[in-house]
Design an enzyme around this catalytic site. Sequence first.
Site, PDB file in Angstrom:
ATOM      1  N   LYS A  24     -44.159  19.827 -40.937  1.00 28.70           N
ATOM      2  CA  LYS A  24     -43.964  20.597 -42.164  1.00 28.70           C
ATOM      3  C   LYS A  24     -44.645  19.941 -43.380  1.00 28.70           C
ATOM      4  O   LYS A  24     -44.922  18.734 -43.407  1.00 28.70           O
ATOM      5  CB  LYS A  24     -42.467  20.769 -42.448  1.00 28.70           C
ATOM      6  CG  LYS A  24     -41.760  21.783 -41.534  1.00 28.70           C
ATOM      7  CD  LYS A  24     -42.140  23.204 -41.863  1.00 28.70           C
ATOM      8  CE  LYS A  24     -41.440  24.220 -40.973  1.00 28.70           C
ATOM      9  NZ  LYS A  24     -40.046  24.449 -41.317  1.00 28.70           N
ATOM     10  N   ARG A  83     -36.637  22.065 -32.994  1.00 28.91           N
ATOM     11  CA  ARG A  83     -37.702  23.046 -32.773  1.00 28.91           C
ATOM     12  C   ARG A  83     -39.030  22.390 -33.127  1.00 28.91           C
ATOM     13  O   ARG A  83     -39.269  22.053 -34.293  1.00 28.91           O
ATOM     14  CB  ARG A  83     -37.448  24.289 -33.631  1.00 28.91           C
ATOM     15  CG  ARG A  83     -38.462  25.401 -33.458  1.00 28.91           C
ATOM     16  CD  ARG A  83     -38.103  26.583 -34.356  1.00 28.91           C
ATOM     17  NE  ARG A  83     -39.038  27.694 -34.206  1.00 28.91           N
ATOM     18  CZ  ARG A  83     -40.169  27.812 -34.898  1.00 28.91           C
ATOM     19  NH1 ARG A  83     -40.507  26.882 -35.793  1.00 28.91           N
ATOM     20  NH2 ARG A  83     -40.967  28.849 -34.693  1.00 28.91           N
TER      21      ARG A  83
END
Length: 310
Positions: free
Chosen positions: A247, A281
């Site tokens: 991210k 995830r």
Amino acid sequence: MQYPLQFRGEAVEPAPFYIWGIVNTTPDSFYDGGCYEKADRAAAHARQLWEQGACILDIGGASSRPGAQQDVSSLEEWQRIAPVISAVQEFSGNAARSGADKIRTDIVPLQFAEKPLISIDTWRAEVAEKALEKGVEIINDISAFEWEPELLSVVAAYKPMYVLMHCQGRPQTMQDTPVYKNVVQEVYAFFEEKMNILVQKGLPEENIILDFGIGFGKNLEHNLALLHNIAFFETLKRPLLLGLSQKSMFGHLLGQDKHERSISTQVCTALAMEKGICHHRVHEVKETLETLALTYAVQNIEAENTGNNR
């Protein structure tokens, strides 16, 4: 926060951790957009992730990256993911688990199912219903049934496992100016409110998994505050799914571009597991399996094997 997963009314025995392998069939996802746009390539990638140790394959057909325009129709989204679902449902048997085969299972009690569970990353009621009709076990909804309220009725009727994620705003603008008075308390209150609605509508509480929505309407400080306060959410008595793989928070904090964030992702994954998160995830399953196995081993080694006496 270890809880058995539920699907089709039956519990899945708890494992030390659950790895969700990301399968994007989109041309524009932030990390691997276009790599697996073709159904055969997406299916091959899904098999690789499963063989590397993913318990759940999370298949998405519409990008939700910051700035995504969300102009993909329900039909196009379904056409992207339907053949991949069919291919994954044909996976069977104990796959050759590449690096996982070398892990000491007497220390890390890994459990691998005969088939992967399938999650569909969608906020659309029509796509979710078609997937559930096809036998999919999990709906991963970034919208918390706000963008298409009909999704709530679909989830209540089929009773899949359901990922309830927090997102402030929509992908087009969610990262422009996210503002909170207290992000931890506000996300907690959001989960309480949405869980009550789901349960009142008919979804069993044990089917709900919570997701902070790292990077979804949150700046770096908001993301770090949520990660620091994982224990605050224990009173909700639901498992947390962490989606921080590659991210932009790592770019904002460490100046890394999207292809330099693997080590940062693994460090943060280990820290999160130490704080109680067992659902992860990720894009890189093999590396995550090794990270979580090592973290579990250090956390759970029997007391008599530690050097308490001097």
